[in-house]
Design a protein around this motif. Sequence first.
Motif, PDB file in Angstrom:
ATOM      1  N   ARG A  89       0.825  -1.219   0.000  1.00 30.55           N
ATOM      2  CA  ARG A  89       0.000   0.000   0.000  1.00 30.55           C
ATOM      3  C   ARG A  89       0.852   1.259   0.000  1.00 30.55           C
ATOM      4  O   ARG A  89       0.412   2.322  -0.458  1.00 30.55           O
ATOM      5  N   LEU A  95      -5.407   5.244  -2.120  1.00 31.61           N
ATOM      6  CA  LEU A  95      -5.544   4.173  -1.137  1.00 31.61           C
ATOM      7  C   LEU A  95      -6.898   4.271  -0.465  1.00 31.61           C
ATOM      8  O   LEU A  95      -7.316   5.347  -0.034  1.00 31.61           O
ATOM      9  N   ASN A 248      -1.266   6.854   5.362  1.00 33.65           N
ATOM     10  CA  ASN A 248      -0.542   5.869   4.554  1.00 33.65           C
ATOM     11  C   ASN A 248       0.959   5.921   4.806  1.00 33.65           C
ATOM     12  O   ASN A 248       1.763   5.916   3.878  1.00 33.65           O
TER      13      ASN A 248
END
Length: 284
Positions: A89, A95, A248
Amino acid sequence: MSNSADPFDESTCPWSLADDVRLVRRVTEEAGRIALSYFARDIHTWDKSPNNPVSEADMAVDEFLRTTLMQNRTGYGWLSEETEDHSDRLRCGRLWIVDPIDGTRAFLAGGDDWGISVALVQDQKPVIAAFYAPVKNAFYFAETGRGATKNGLTIKVSDQNNLDAARMMGDPSAFKAKKLWPTPWPDSMHTEQANSIALRICQIADGQFDCCVTLRPKNDWDVAAADLIIAEAGGTLTTGTGKGLVFNRKRPLHDHIVASCPALVPSIMERVEPALAEWRHVAA
């Protein structure tokens, strides 16, 4: 610390943000219907870790969201409370960050303070966000630069500037424990708890409450959608040290959360900052 995700190139992506807006609205509403089909029933539950419950409802909603979003958006990353995390990711410019049921304890107890949280993060910032509390019939939505809504109506934070008269979302006992706070909170400040941190923040975004402080760590999935919703409603969401949230990262965790209408931020930080300094001293 930032990660190594490549900047997202919209010119090469087959889906526009408008496409993603329609998808997020549709799947979040359907996820709410799935959650309600398990609500107030005798369902299977277990503890992921001590005092950290999960249920078959969490898993069913997670599976629906993951399957639907990822099949419709190949190349997007995925991060969810109920799915094993994968480092790939970190290389994704877009995302999905999802909490299939934020407020599981409330859900299992038959309460109304839980909901489904879905955010699309681009270049480490949320650009689309939905939070749906089905029992409250409250669907919050935001798109970057386009404001925030609740059930389709524009929302904004309050203009409260007096902490003595403020409505704080949080554990009342925590704010009354004066030994924890070198600068105490006003006795007249109203405090009220909700199990879901995302719901707490959304209820600041729509002006029902004025602020929220939690010094317990929160994960990306807890606050990604709420971060955009309160920002688009004119409020602020930071760590206890006043830093904006970055999503993230390798460790998707935020040490503490302060959400507020702008006018109360100085008064809140006058209490949070010395408390954090004292706690760091004690820990050392």
